[in-house]
Design an enzyme around this catalytic site. Sequence first.
Site, PDB file in Angstrom:
ATOM      1  N   THR A  67      -8.383   3.659   3.128  1.00 55.28           N
ATOM      2  CA  THR A  67      -8.430   4.591   4.243  1.00 55.28           C
ATOM      3  C   THR A  67      -8.877   3.833   5.477  1.00 55.28           C
ATOM      4  O   THR A  67      -9.758   2.980   5.384  1.00 55.28           O
ATOM      5  CB  THR A  67      -9.433   5.709   3.940  1.00 55.28           C
TER       6      THR A  67
ATOM      7  N   ASP B  94       2.989  -7.567   3.297  1.00 52.42           N
ATOM      8  CA  ASP B  94       3.417  -6.170   3.439  1.00 52.42           C
ATOM      9  C   ASP B  94       4.004  -5.946   4.838  1.00 52.42           C
ATOM     10  O   ASP B  94       3.540  -5.118   5.609  1.00 52.42           O
ATOM     11  CB  ASP B  94       2.236  -5.240   3.195  1.00 52.42           C
TER      12      ASP B  94
ATOM     13  N   GLY C 106      -3.812   5.848   2.705  1.00 39.91           N
ATOM     14  CA  GLY C 106      -2.784   5.480   1.762  1.00 39.91           C
ATOM     15  C   GLY C 106      -3.417   5.046   0.470  1.00 39.91           C
ATOM     16  O   GLY C 106      -4.629   5.117   0.307  1.00 39.91           O
TER      17      GLY C 106
END
Length: 734
Positions: free
Chosen positions: A416, A528, A412
């Site tokens: 990685t 997140d 992303g």
Amino acid sequence: MRVILELVLILVLSTAQCGSTTKVPRSDCQKQCGHIDMEYPFGIGTDCSFNGGFDINCTNQNGVFKPFIGDFELLNISLTQSTVRVLNFITAYCYNSSGSMEVSGPRGFNGTNTPYRLSDVRNKFTVVGCNTLGYIVDDGNRRYQSGCVSTCRNLSDLVDGVCSGMGCCQTAIPNGMYYYRAGFDMGFNTSQTWSYAVLMEASEFNFSTAYINSTRFNDTNAGRVPMVVDWAFRGEGSCVTAERNETGDYACLSSNSKCVNSTNGPGYFCNCSQGYEGNPYLPDGCRDTNECNRHPCPSGGVCHNTIGGYYCSCRAGRKFSGETNACNPDIGLIIGVIAGFLALMSIAFCRHMIIQRRKLNKIKQEYFRQHGGTLLFERMKSEKGLAFTVFSEAELIHATNNFDKSRIIGQGGHGTVYKGMVKDDMQVAIKRCALIDERQKKEFGQEMLILSQINHKNIVKLLGCCLEVEVPMLVYEFIPNGTLFELIHRKNQGLQISFGTLLRIAHEAAEGLHFLHSYASPPILHGDVKTANILLDKNHMAKVSDFGASILAPSDKEQFVTMVQGTCGYLYPEYMQTCQLTDKSDVYSFGVIILEILTGEVPLKLVGPEMQRSLSSVFLSAMKENNLDSVLASHVKGQESMELIRGLAELAKQCLDMCGSNRPSMKEIADELGRLRKLSPHPWVQDDAEIEIESLLGGPSTTTNGFEIVTSTGYATEERENLPMNPGSSYYAR
Ligand SMILES: *[C@@H]1O[C@H](CO)[C@@H](O)[C@H](O)[C@H]1NC(C)=O
Ligand SMILES: *[C@@H]1O[C@H](CO)[C@@H](O)[C@H](O)[C@H]1NC(C)=O
Ligand SMILES: *[C@@H]1O[C@H](CO)[C@@H](O)[C@H](O)[C@H]1NC(C)=O
Ligand SMILES: *[C@@H]1O[C@H](CO)[C@@H](O)[C@H](O)[C@H]1NC(C)=O
Ligand SMILES: *[C@@H]1O[C@H](CO)[C@@H](O)[C@H](O)[C@H]1NC(C)=O
Ligand SMILES: *[C@@H]1O[C@H](CO)[C@@H](O)[C@H](O)[C@H]1NC(C)=O
Ligand SMILES: *[C@@H]1O[C@H](CO)[C@@H](O)[C@H](O)[C@H]1NC(C)=O
Ligand SMILES: *[C@@H]1O[C@H](CO)[C@@H](O)[C@H](O)[C@H]1NC(C)=O
Ligand SMILES: *[C@@H]1O[C@H](CO)[C@@H](O)[C@H](O)[C@H]1NC(C)=O
Ligand SMILES: *[C@@H]1O[C@H](CO)[C@@H](O)[C@H](O)[C@H]1NC(C)=O
Ligand SMILES: *[C@@H]1O[C@H](CO)[C@@H](O)[C@H](O)[C@H]1NC(C)=O
Ligand SMILES: *[C@@H]1O[C@H](CO)[C@@H](O)[C@H](O)[C@H]1NC(C)=O
């Protein structure tokens, strides 16, 4: 007085004689006769020659001066060969006026008591004629007679240039001869042809058939042909005796003059030493030879003349080779030079490498220091038994097979994730991030330390990190069974995932997040929270991952200005105003997770009417309209108790409150979820369902609803629709 003078004079004269000084020709001697140079010991007149034997008779013949030795005209004098060439007289055998056969002309050579010997090497007794027997007789110092027969069976058989006994014959003479007389055998009938006999220089004779029936042989040479005569100083014997004889006139006294034994008769002559040339009989007559004029050096060589010699040198890089007699490229030298050059190069290279390695190490150390590695180390030392490893870059390179593409399990914008093996058998997930912000670097080590101490069954364990690279790498325990995201959104057609299972996972995730929030002060925030970050272990137990992205909640104002990260759809609304990450930000995101479980929808759709795209808006408006059923997933509708559904919806609504302070805490959520789970009609039967799920989720798939997730293992960090305000933010960036 007079007596004394005379005495001195006598002494001087006697010493001059005793000192056996070189005989010198008078300075006014005639140097040439005709075209011939008079080279000492030869000379015209007794004062000019070494002795009478070398006296040349220079005679005017028809206005031309010619040199003579006796009756023989002198052609050449060679000092180095110790020879002279003279013209010898041809002896003929022919009819006299009265018609009888008669020998005419001079009949030979008398060298008695002279320096001369007939050269046995260069002369041949030559007879021309048909049916002729020519004699050569020496009745001087010895009895010698020889000769040869020339026959002509058929004149047409004679061949020009060939003297082989037909029309012409030749014979050698013995060494040491100084007298000869030519004759013919009268018994042979030579009446038809001309007969001649002469001792002559062999190389000068060329037989012609015309010599047989004409006077051509006599006429072309005017009755005389060249003959070679060796000369030497005869009286003294060999060089050895001559040098010893103090009373004799030793000829080879001048410098660089050497004595040579005569090869033809007794005596010796002189020659210049090797490397000198000139007249060995004159004082300083032997001059250094400039051998270089003869270009004696092999190709590629440089000639250097020396007194009495010379030497050759090869140009740089070449070496004299005796085999080819040439200056060949010096392979040894070339190899040496090349080897030396290579050695120098490799030394330079090694030096360069060492410097580079030092530089690299320095850089590594610098990164290590920047990332707070030193501090981390000290803390780790003081807190022994900590299950946290600071990996070296090399270890991680080894673990991931140099970050091989095949090892990638998640990718992303933030970085990685690679699957790797450390310590031979331990599977780990290694997160390599894209960027890190400057401020965060300093506290990184410290944060790592705190995060590493987090030990909760619902949180992915951080095993270690690598600080000696520009952007630190994180090493997590490896969780094999995919993510909650996959469980919710990738259900195969018709597959029912037990709602209870999802609820349990959500509950466990809430417990994990609660633990994070309550673990330290200030709280550790995840930052997140999303279904893709809730991993499932082999028992399908929730493991909150990626909390490495989280930070310790900021304690001072300055830190608020830092960027927020997160994933669209999960983002708490106040980020626009405050840009501040709080524990309530995580709560908001968790609310979205509850919605996903309830509705089976993704938090943000990329297609459809604008108002329908955000799951939370759709949900909130449905709640407002009291139309919850319209958003519920089909398998939830009716299956679960209404109280549970309503409880969850209410919880989600609270979590999604626009005002952060109104949202429940993570602890309250966990407690509420625990309470609600008990309302499920079949609260503890998830395990059966899970087996089913496991088999269906086995293979990795790549795309779901426009989201990109590389594998099912759940380390995917980033969806395609990254937050626009924070495009390149690092995984760790706030
Ligand atoms: C020199 O040679 C010529 C011709 O051969 C002769 O006449 C003369 O007598 C010779 N003189 C001496 C001194 O030998
Ligand atoms: C010998 O003398 C002849 C005539 O004088 C001359 O042509 C010839 O070159 C000489 N040869 C040598 C080797 O000096
Ligand atoms: C005399 O010396 C020269 C030069 O060194 C050489 O060429 C020649 O052969 C020598 N002569 C004899 C008879 O050795
Ligand atoms: C010719 O030769 C013969 C034999 O040798 C001799 O007897 C005679 O006198 C010669 N005649 C003349 C004119 O010389
Ligand atoms: C050769 O000449 C010498 C004198 O120079 C003389 O005594 C001798 O008799 C001669 N030899 C012959 C065979 O004529
Ligand atoms: C000499 O040889 C030629 C050709 O070979 C021949 O015709 C002739 O008869 C020969 N003469 C004698 C005398 O043999
Ligand atoms: C001898 O003479 C013939 C012709 O008469 C010529 O072809 C040949 O070359 C000559 N040989 C020498 C060694 O001078
Ligand atoms: C020599 O030969 C010729 C012819 O071949 C002959 O006429 C002559 O008589 C011969 N002379 C002697 C002395 O035999
Ligand atoms: C010498 O003999 C040849 C043949 O052998 C002949 O051609 C030539 O004319 C003769 N010359 C004289 C002068 O007899
Ligand atoms: C050879 O030639 C010389 C000089 O040309 C001459 O004096 C002599 O008589 C000749 N001899 C004979 C046999 O022809
Ligand atoms: C030495 O030289 C002299 C004069 O040339 C000569 O008479 C004498 O025989 C020589 N002695 C020896 C031993 O050769
Ligand atoms: C000359 O000859 C003598 C005796 O024959 C010998 O001993 C000597 O070595 C020779 N010298 C040279 C330079 O050849």
